[in-house]
Design an enzyme around this catalytic site. Structure first.
Site, PDB file in Angstrom:
ATOM      1  N   LYS A 124       0.834  -1.200   0.000  1.00 53.45           N
ATOM      2  CA  LYS A 124       0.000   0.000   0.000  1.00 53.45           C
ATOM      3  C   LYS A 124       0.875   1.259   0.000  1.00 53.45           C
ATOM      4  CE  LYS A 124      -1.904   3.475   2.353  1.00 53.45           C
ATOM      5  NZ  LYS A 124      -1.285   4.407   3.321  1.00 53.45           N
ATOM      6  N   ASP A 143      -6.399   0.875   0.936  1.00 52.85           N
ATOM      7  CA  ASP A 143      -6.327   1.099   2.369  1.00 52.85           C
ATOM      8  C   ASP A 143      -7.692   0.773   2.963  1.00 52.85           C
ATOM      9  OD1 ASP A 143      -8.002   3.053   1.589  1.00 52.85           O
ATOM     10  OD2 ASP A 143      -6.733   4.724   2.115  1.00 52.85           O
TER      11      ASP A 143
END
Length: 213
Positions: A124, A143
């Site tokens: 991420k 996320d």
DNA sequence: ATCCCGAGGG
DNA sequence: CCCTCTGGAT
């Protein structure tokens, strides 16, 4: 009234979100790839607003990887404490800076496989750096917001962020991946919030199987 | 699967 | 009080 499949709704969803959030962008304050990398590590389980509260002092005291790598951990802990997970995040920051120093000539690498070797940097975070700091092709940043909004929209039922990313990359063209991440994050923060989503104000409610309108 | 952590909102 | 916030490492 049944909904169209995700593949049909996806382009409409993108268009509507783009119109609703024409200013969607990364809300972390930063002035270099090094600063964005540090800020993104701090952003784990923490609002970007809070990160922006502590980073000015952090970047003034440690303006580059060299200074951060040699920092006193206790001092870093004090500076970043309001962002939570401060002991883990301090280890990540110092380790990340040391990694840049030792292996990447003190600069932030621009490849996924290099980025994820740095402590505290997962897929991420690496996608944020690639797409936002380097404006390079990156995957979709998945996320907590992107995952939640994608599931509510019925784009996927999966919870594993890596699998969600894979689904989103099939539903949306590559040129939209980075902007899509920011749009879903804006929407997740402003309307499709975790606790009580504001379906009445949502520009996607006619496209959403979870809509309570 | 679990741990790390503080702060604000409802 | 409980939930959530741009996750990652063990």
């Amino acid at each position: 009234m049944s909904l169209q499949p995700a593949s049909v709704r996806a382009p409409l969803i993108f268009k509507r979100l783009k119109r609703a959030y024409p200013d969607a962008h990364c809300e972390l304050d930063y002035a270099s790839p090094y600063q964005l990398l540090a800020a993104t590590i701090l952003s784990a389980q923490c609002t970007d607003k809070r990160v922006n509260l502590v980073t000015p002092a952090l970047f003034e005291r440690y303006p580059n990887a060299e200074s951060l790598a040699m920092a006193d951990p206790r001092e870093v802990e004090e500076l970043i404490k309001p962002t939570g997970f401060f002991r883990n995040k301090t280890k990540s920051l110092l380790g990340m800076a040391g990694g840049l120093l030792d292996r990447f000539g003190s600069s932030v690498p621009d490849r996924m496989e290099d980025l994820v070797t740095l402590p505290g940097v997962g897929r991420k975070t690496a996608n944020v750096i690639l797409g936002t700091a380097f404006d390079k092709p990156a995957g979709v940043v998945v996320d907590t917001h992107v995952g939640r909004v994608s599931r509510r929209l019925g784009l996927t039922r999966l919870s594993d962020p890596v699998k969600v990313e894979s689904v989103l990359m099939k539903l949306f063209p590559q040129k939209h991946w980075t902007l899509l991440s920011h749009l879903l994050i804006f929407h997740g923060r402003r309307v499709c919030v975790a606790r009580r989503p504001r379906c009445a104000e949502c520009v996607l409610n006619d496209l959403c199987p979870s809509s309570e309108v």
